[in-house]
Write an enzyme that holds these catalytic residues in place. Structure first.
Site, PDB file in Angstrom:
ATOM      1  N   TRP A  76      -1.859  -6.258  -1.618  1.00 47.07           N
ATOM      2  CA  TRP A  76      -1.611  -7.767  -1.534  1.00 47.07           C
ATOM      3  C   TRP A  76      -0.706  -8.163  -0.747  1.00 47.07           C
ATOM      4  CZ3 TRP A  76       2.531 -10.497  -3.211  1.00 47.07           C
ATOM      5  CH2 TRP A  76       2.354 -12.067  -3.525  1.00 47.07           C
ATOM      6  N   HIS A  77       0.405  -7.132  -0.873  1.00 47.88           N
ATOM      7  CA  HIS A  77       1.657  -7.464   0.024  1.00 47.88           C
ATOM      8  C   HIS A  77       1.687  -7.493   1.465  1.00 47.88           C
ATOM      9  CE1 HIS A  77       3.248  -6.678  -4.238  1.00 47.88           C
ATOM     10  NE2 HIS A  77       4.380  -7.349  -3.571  1.00 47.88           N
ATOM     11  N   GLY A  78       0.489  -6.820   1.979  1.00 44.56           N
ATOM     12  CA  GLY A  78       0.431  -6.820   3.487  1.00 44.56           C
ATOM     13  C   GLY A  78      -0.285  -5.780   3.914  1.00 44.56           C
ATOM     14  N   PHE A 121       4.398 -12.692   2.902  1.00 45.83           N
ATOM     15  CA  PHE A 121       3.168 -11.991   2.029  1.00 45.83           C
ATOM     16  C   PHE A 121       2.310 -13.196   1.478  1.00 45.83           C
ATOM     17  CE2 PHE A 121       6.645  -9.166   0.620  1.00 45.83           C
ATOM     18  CZ  PHE A 121       6.373  -8.160   2.000  1.00 45.83           C
ATOM     19  N   SER A 179      -2.620  -4.218  -5.670  1.00 48.30           N
ATOM     20  CA  SER A 179      -1.426  -5.030  -5.620  1.00 48.30           C
ATOM     21  C   SER A 179      -0.424  -4.739  -4.389  1.00 48.30           C
ATOM     22  CB  SER A 179      -0.143  -4.567  -7.079  1.00 48.30           C
ATOM     23  OG  SER A 179       0.805  -5.316  -7.034  1.00 48.30           O
TER      24      SER A 179
END
Length: 479
Positions: free
Chosen positions: A325-327, A479, A322
């Site tokens: 996933w943001h960067g 994102f 997770s």
């Protein structure tokens, strides 16, 4: 196109008029209009990326058709893997190529070998993380036979590109949103009013709260070495409210806009800063992403079945993925790791599902125990957001070190009184509406009409009064 732009202020009523007054009697024409409007909305940034979303849509549409025809399990798995590899391949290239390249080079340098690599000037397509997961959910659900594959290409293209939630969510499941494109829709005044109120609250969150917090959060984080501990703590608090106001504000505008067109999107935020532990926080924060990872990653890994070590492994995987996933930055990975550490004691003691109801369920104020639990959870969240916001891990640790010293007990050098008052007002309204889908949904519903309208006009005045001269992008666009 930004929600908080003049372009969108013109775009939305034009699409609304065409949708309800020209195409209302023809479902296919309505859906086609939504596809056209969504592609204009998305192509406003860079029309070239339209090719990417169209290609991804066509791949998954075709795979869905084949999965519906194919009974051979081995072939069905191969088709699913084509969908996964195509979608995650695009996401990996555009979002993570340079990250892996730089870390590969660093790893070789660590062992005394130098290799020459050249990074690419890759522009990250807006919203690719969101629509990739949305279209993947379709392929996975069709493969699991939880959803019949659609043969309506226009409806599918509209589902993938639906402009209210295209670039920053909520990440809608095909099982929930796609069937809504098959049904005839008629204008519902009550639903439109509700949607307009949610949009107003979303604009307030974004323009009044998030953008004003951003001004000071950016100032403090970008010059953190110059400030004392109390000011750095204030900066972390401002970013905490910035990211919530910014992202949940986008979700409110998206959900409200969808309701204007007769669609229901899932709630994406449920007042997460009123949570009493980290498990509750993650049930209330970015719900569409949390549940996506739960259903498509955590449960396939075994979920909470099996021994404690397996549960701990799955928990760390889900939080770290997770974060990633943001960067493409180690700060996001560490942020995910930190939240997994927060979650671990609850998992071990089997208390991760203790708080399934709302805080102060049957009273106006929380109990002392609830207040302490909420306060401590909020502090843990503020600490974690420092790593999310920092430029790199070194910056994050130096920022934390700057807070934890005796200067924490001195007066902050940045203390905008007006912003503290706005935050107190914001928290108060959120508390009053914490049992609703959004804070002002039923606020003053039983009060005189004049009071309700005075409140709405007051919010509109604040939005115009505190709006920036330049359009401020939403944080989650990156994102």
């Amino acid at each position: 196109m930004l929600f908080n732009s003049i372009d969108f202020a013109i775009f939305l009523p034009v699409v609304f008029i065409f949708y309800w007054f020209i195409t209302q009697r023809n479902l296919k024409l309505q859906n086609f209009l939504l596809v056209l409007a969504s592609y204009i909305f998305y192509g406003w940034w860079d029309w070239r990326f339209l090719l990417l979303i169209v290609f991804s849509s066509l791949v998954d549409f075709s795979i869905g058709i084949q999965l519906g025809k194919q009974q051979n399990e081995r072939v069905r798995k191969q088709l699913l893997w084509v969908s996964i590899l195509v979608n995650l391949g695009f996401l990996g290239f555009f979002k993570y190529y340079n990250f892996f390249l730089e870390n590969f080079q660093t790893a070789f340098s660590f062992f005394g070998h130098s290799i020459q690599t050249s990074s690419l000037q890759i522009i990250l397509p807006v919203g690719i993380s969101f629509y990739t997961f949305q279209t993947l959910s379709y392929s996975i659900d069709v493969y699991k036979k939880q959803l019949e594959p659609t043969k309506d290409l226009v409806a599918f293209l509209a589902f993938v590109s639906f402009f209210p939630q295209l670039v920053a969510g909520p990440i809608e499941r095909a099982t929930h949103l796609l069937p809504q494109f098959y049904r005839n829709r008629s204008f519902d005044y009550a639903k439109a009013v509700d949607g307009t109120k949610q949009m107003l609250w979303g604009f307030f969150k974004k323009i009044v709260i998030a953008d004003n917090c951003a001004e000071f959060a950016n100032q403090i984080f970008n010059n953190s070495a110059e400030y004392n501990g109390s000011t750095l703590l204030i900066g972390a608090l401002f970013f905490t409210f910035q990211i919530y106001g910014d992202f949940s504000g986008y979700s409110d505008i998206a959900i409200g806009t969808a309701r204007l067109f007769g669609f229901d999107l899932k709630q994406n935020f449920a007042f997460p800063y009123f949570s009493r532990d980290i498990a509750e926080f993650w049930r209330r924060w970015h719900i569409s992403l949390s549940t996506w990872f739960r259903d498509y990653v955590y449960i396939p890994l075994g979920g909470s079945r099996g021994g404690l070590l397996k549960k701990v492994r799955n928990t760390f995987i889900i939080f770290i993925v997770s974060g990633f996933w943001h960067g493409a930055n180690w700060t996001f990975i560490f942020w995910g790791f930190l939240n997994a550490l927060y979650f671990l004691p609850l998992l071990v003691m089997k208390k991760n599902r203790n708080h399934l109801n709302s805080i102060a369920e049957d009273s106006f104020l929380p109990t002392f125990r609830e207040f302490i639990a909420m306060f401590l959870t909020f502090l843990l969240t503020v600490f974690a957001w420092i790593f999310f916001r920092a430029e790199n891990l070194q910056h994050a640790f130096s920022y934390v070190a700057g807070i934890i010293n005796k200067s924490l007990f001195t007066l902050p050098t940045v203390r905008p009184s007006y912003l503290f008052l706005l935050l107190m007002f914001f928290i108060g309204v959120e508390w009053l509406g914490k049992k609703q889908q959004f804070a002002i949904q039923k606020l003053f519903a039983k009060k005189p009409k004049a009071l309700r309208w005075s409140f709405y006009i007051f919010l509109i005045i604040l939005v115009f009064l505190y709006s920036s001269q330049t359009e401020q992008e939403f944080i989650y666009f990156q994102f």
